[in-house]
Motif scaffolding. Structure first.
Motif, short mmCIF file in Angstrom:
data_model
loop_
_atom_site.label_atom_id
_atom_site.label_comp_id
_atom_site.label_asym_id
_atom_site.label_seq_id
_atom_site.Cartn_x
_atom_site.Cartn_y
_atom_site.Cartn_z
N GLU A 151 -9.10 -0.90 4.99
CA GLU A 151 -9.99 -2.00 5.32
C GLU A 151 -11.38 -1.50 5.70
OE1 GLU A 151 -8.01 -4.40 8.19
OE2 GLU A 151 -9.69 -5.79 8.40
N GLU A 154 -13.22 -0.01 2.63
CA GLU A 154 -13.69 -1.07 1.74
C GLU A 154 -14.96 -1.70 2.33
OE1 GLU A 154 -12.77 -2.13 -1.25
OE2 GLU A 154 -12.36 -4.29 -1.29
N TYR A 155 -14.93 -1.89 3.64
CA TYR A 155 -16.06 -2.52 4.31
C TYR A 155 -17.33 -1.71 4.13
CZ TYR A 155 -18.40 -5.30 7.91
OH TYR A 155 -19.25 -6.14 8.57
N THR A 177 0.80 -2.92 -0.93
CA THR A 177 0.02 -4.00 -1.53
C THR A 177 -1.20 -4.33 -0.68
OG1 THR A 177 2.01 -4.94 -2.51
CG2 THR A 177 0.10 -6.38 -2.35
N ILE A 178 -1.01 -4.35 0.63
CA ILE A 178 -2.15 -4.73 1.46
C ILE A 178 -3.23 -3.65 1.37
CG2 ILE A 178 -1.33 -3.81 3.68
CD1 ILE A 178 -2.28 -6.38 4.97
N LYS A 180 -3.74 -1.84 -1.29
CA LYS A 180 -4.33 -2.05 -2.62
C LYS A 180 -5.34 -3.20 -2.60
CE LYS A 180 -1.73 -2.35 -6.40
NZ LYS A 180 -0.47 -2.68 -7.16
N THR A 181 -5.07 -4.20 -1.76
CA THR A 181 -6.01 -5.32 -1.63
C THR A 181 -7.39 -4.80 -1.24
OG1 THR A 181 -4.18 -6.69 -0.87
CG2 THR A 181 -6.38 -7.58 -0.53
N PHE A 182 -7.39 -3.68 -0.50
CA PHE A 182 -8.65 -3.06 -0.09
C PHE A 182 -9.00 -1.88 -1.00
CE2 PHE A 182 -6.97 -5.01 3.86
CZ PHE A 182 -7.99 -5.94 4.05
N ASP A 183 -8.39 -1.88 -2.20
CA ASP A 183 -8.75 -0.92 -3.25
C ASP A 183 -8.48 0.54 -2.92
OD1 ASP A 183 -9.55 -2.98 -4.95
OD2 ASP A 183 -11.57 -3.02 -4.13
N LYS B 377 -9.38 -12.13 -1.64
CA LYS B 377 -9.66 -10.69 -1.60
C LYS B 377 -11.07 -10.42 -1.05
CE LYS B 377 -9.28 -6.48 -4.42
NZ LYS B 377 -10.49 -5.83 -3.93
N GLN B 381 -11.95 -8.53 2.52
CA GLN B 381 -12.83 -7.37 2.51
C GLN B 381 -13.90 -7.44 3.61
OE1 GLN B 381 -14.33 -6.77 -1.40
NE2 GLN B 381 -15.90 -5.28 -0.79
N LEU B 386 -6.50 -11.01 6.48
CA LEU B 386 -5.88 -11.24 5.17
C LEU B 386 -5.38 -12.68 5.16
CD1 LEU B 386 -5.03 -9.38 2.64
CD2 LEU B 386 -2.72 -9.83 3.49
N MET B 426 2.74 -11.02 0.35
CA MET B 426 2.30 -9.84 -0.38
C MET B 426 2.82 -9.82 -1.82
SD MET B 426 0.37 -8.97 1.92
CE MET B 426 -0.46 -7.78 0.86
N GLU B 430 0.37 -9.02 -4.72
CA GLU B 430 0.69 -7.97 -5.68
C GLU B 430 0.53 -8.49 -7.11
OE1 GLU B 430 1.41 -4.70 -5.11
OE2 GLU B 430 1.53 -4.41 -7.28
N LEU B 433 -3.11 -8.67 -7.87
CA LEU B 433 -3.75 -7.35 -8.00
C LEU B 433 -3.33 -6.63 -9.28
CD1 LEU B 433 -3.41 -6.17 -4.29
CD2 LEU B 433 -5.55 -6.79 -5.45
#
Lengths: 462, 462
Positions: A151, A154-155, A177-178, A180-183, B377, B381, B386, B426, B430, B433
């Motif tokens: 997180e 990403e910020y 997954t969470i 991944k949500t933040f890449d 998303k 960010q 979330l 999630m 997923e 994503l």
């Protein structure tokens, strides 16, 4: 119910939020022993840390003089998005227990990371970005730190690679997954992406990993990648410094409410939450302002670094590539049983907390996980929060202390750290509820075997 | 970043928390049409509801005169454990969008249920216990309501049976576990434990269930069990009444901050969150105090009751055993595609909100879920939360409105409801994503087939 003066939940106003972190070392009479270079046995200097940490963080790691460290404006701005956290008076739990004790907890789970870990992730990502780094690596176990750092990165726009302890990677797909949500880029550890990982896999192809192995991989990846550094979510002095916001907020809230804790309780894995929570209260004890406050570190019986570990120099990682730290440790090769749910699975303990424990300023208790989940369920029933297994270690002992007060009739003021939410730990809750949860306690022989891996340091630790 | 007067997060003090719920019906110029007995076509009276609801809740359901309803002291005490929720100024999101708009959101996800649902679960369990009931039944879809009610029932010591929509039961094992933590009995619906369930299974043994089927079973179970009543987490007038705490807190916070929204946005499934959030602001519009505020209901394109439904009398359940309500509906047999993630899958809409929409006081927008997750998303960010997929419908439209402001240069004040956390969603994240998420939109033919199931009511709806 009577009308009470003290609110159920106290939130500081923005103007009262900490503008400086508190560096507990500045008030310690005896400092923790210095980190050592494992090759030469010499004390590490700030510059020696530059290959691993960015400069400002290396400085914070070594600086044991500066009592208050300014929190950069940019970090304060991000803190304000999820801080203050509430200081909660547990009226409902007190009533359920029938205790005269006053129970307070500081809840850190109300941000996406679900825990206090974001408090240090934000500054670590900020300083890295400011210094021009182009990527970061880290490790994560239960996933709280990995989520927090994903997180934060990403910020601030920093690519991140997370080495995730393999058993957690497999057991906690939602944590992946969470992130991944933040890449973030997530790699199960041990992996074949590093020399350290390949060595561990060669010795044990079925290795389910530990924080120690994941740290080895993340450090190696950082030192072999241009513009990349390693960051860590616990154990380090810099982390305890950042986490002092927990304690500083709690301290200020209690001041406003006219309260002061007789007992401060926190769960302890690497020590980030406990160290942050106790900081200003321990400062009062060290400086003689409040000499009688009791501090209790609560650790899992399955990973009992304080209560059954050795106070010795050890590697911070399993791959033995980090500097040596003097701490309570179970040996860097120690990997807690897979029966152990949740975090608090690190083999060592923050050198600051280790020193305080060694010098008698902190008590420690080890608790079995079924007793921990029993406390968690009771807490959830009355306090409208489903606690993380880690945090529930502190709940367990807070309840035990409150029940002691019930016996003695003492109206003690108890403060504990509720470091996170249990929303990501339903597999563990399920095993507790359906009766399949096991209480693992390592044997003396197992621990001795692990102690045998402690490094030799000529003239210091033979 | 400039120093701003308005804090990032505003928390009311306990003294400013609502002591009364606000009953919007008291200020409506035209009231919603009455509920009808499906057998006789006659308007239901309060007593007619006693077989289903406990008396106080039946009264609240029918009472369209009392403007302010006292919140019992015991309920206020429980509210204080998780309320106030924060009113957040989305500075980081505003900056990321480059909009002159001021974006506020009211975040209800910081309690164990993970959503606003606890606001109504507490009073519903409280009144049932007070009236001497010995058990309750309910239905749950995505699991937010079931979790909230499990928690409330455990708190007040009432056994609870939850009929959980079968596809959610299978896709969300963690939601089951969290309800088990609160000792609830969870049954996947349709089930063979009720006549309604057996009928539905006979017609379609592979039926994955819907809120409508689960409601049928829960109602049947309640009316056939001694000392047991049924409770519902949305749609009903009583639920909107309880949920008015969201809007009342937001209203008070904005008053303290010297703000007032130009646009109020909420996601809409059955209407509990939207109805609660808008209540006092809509009151100002209805009474002419603030006639120009714009209200936007956001619904999924896969379950578009307001934007593509009919304003008609319909059953509240698939088994056709409930009274008839006049509402926007897709037909009580409508079951959204399994491609649709998360909640907001009810076939109808709160009669109060339906009437307001019909009379032009509310706008409605239907959005596709990939656009919803794109917004989720982006929000995660920048805002360290979330969001739940449901709540992200509101985020999507809040962002769209803020981007319109960017084009026009208008600095509108936008308030939206962030009704819950996405920690339990999630699987949906997923699928977004990894690119497998589908945008399902029902065809006109599908909807027409469903409309054909609308009941006939002689002289009223032929």
């Amino acid at each position: 119910m009577e009308n009470k003066k003290i609110p159920y939940r106290h939130f500081l106003e923005e103007k009262d939020l900490p503008k400086q972190w508190y560096n507990l070392r500045a008030d310690m009479k005896e400092l923790p022993d210095p980190m050592l270079n494992p090759g030469t046995g010499e004390a590490m200097k700030e510059e020696d840390l530059y290959p691993i940490f960015c400069k400002e963080l290396a400085h914070q790691e070594m600086d044991d003089k500066t009592r208050y460290v300014d929190i950069p404006e940019e970090i304060q701005e991000v803190y304000k998005q999820f801080r203050p956290s509430p200081l909660v008076r547990a009226y409902a739990l007190e009533k359920a227990l029938g205790t005269p004790a006053k129970i307070y907890y500081k809840f850190e789970g109300n941000n996406t990371s679900g825990s206090h870990k974001l408090n240090s992730a934000i500054p670590q990502a900020y300083y890295a970005k400011k210094e021009g780094l182009t990527s970061l690596t880290t490790e994560t176990g239960a996933g709280q730190w990995g989520t927090a750092l994903s997180e934060a990165c990403e910020y601030f726009g920093l690519p991140l690679t997370v080495y995730m302890v393999k058993c957690s990677y497999e057991q906690k797909p939602f944590r992946r997954t969470i992130m991944k949500t933040f890449d973030a880029n997530i790699i199960p550890s041990p992996s074949n992406t590093t020399e350290a990982g390949r060595k561990i896999l060669a010795a044990d192809p079925n290795c389910t990993g530990s924080l120690g192995t994941a740290i080895s991989e993340a450090v190696e990846k950082a030192v072999t990648t241009e513009g990349c550094k390693y960051v860590l979510g616990s154990v380090l002095n810099q982390v305890l410094l950042h986490q002092s916001v927990i304690g500083l907020e709690a301290y200020k809230s209690m001041e406003i409410l006219g309260e002061y804790p007789d007992i401060v309780i926190g769960c302890a894995g690497g020590g980030s939450n406990l160290g942050g929570l106790i900081a200003p209260f321990m400062g009062d004890k060290l400086t003689g302002k409040k000499p009688n406050t009791k501090f209790i570190a609560v650790e899992p019986a399955s990973c009992p670094s304080l209560t059954r570990g050795k106070y010795a120099y050890d590697f911070c990682d399993t791959g033995k590539i980090t500097p040596l730290a003097k701490m309570y440790t179970l040996g860097s090769g120690f990997i807690p049983s897979a029966d152990h749910a949740g975090g608090l699975r690190y083999h060592g303990m923050s050198p600051i907390l280790s020193k305080l424990y060694h010098d008698g300023y902190i008590d420690a208790v080890a608790v079995k996980q079924t007793k921990v989940f029993e406390a968690a369920k009771l807490f959830a029933q009355y306090e409208t929060i489903l606690p993380a297994p880690e945090s529930s270690h502190a709940i367990r002992v807070a309840i035990d202390e409150a029940l002691k007060c019930k016996e003695t009739g003492e109206a003690k003021t108890i403060l504990f750290g509720l470091s996170g939410t249990g929303f990501f730990d339903m597999v563990a809750y399920e095993s507790y509820l359906n009766g399949t949860m096991k209480d693992y306690v390592p044997s003396d022989e197992e621990l001795q075997k692990s102690f045998d891996t402690l490094p030799k340091v000529p003239g210091i630790q033979d």
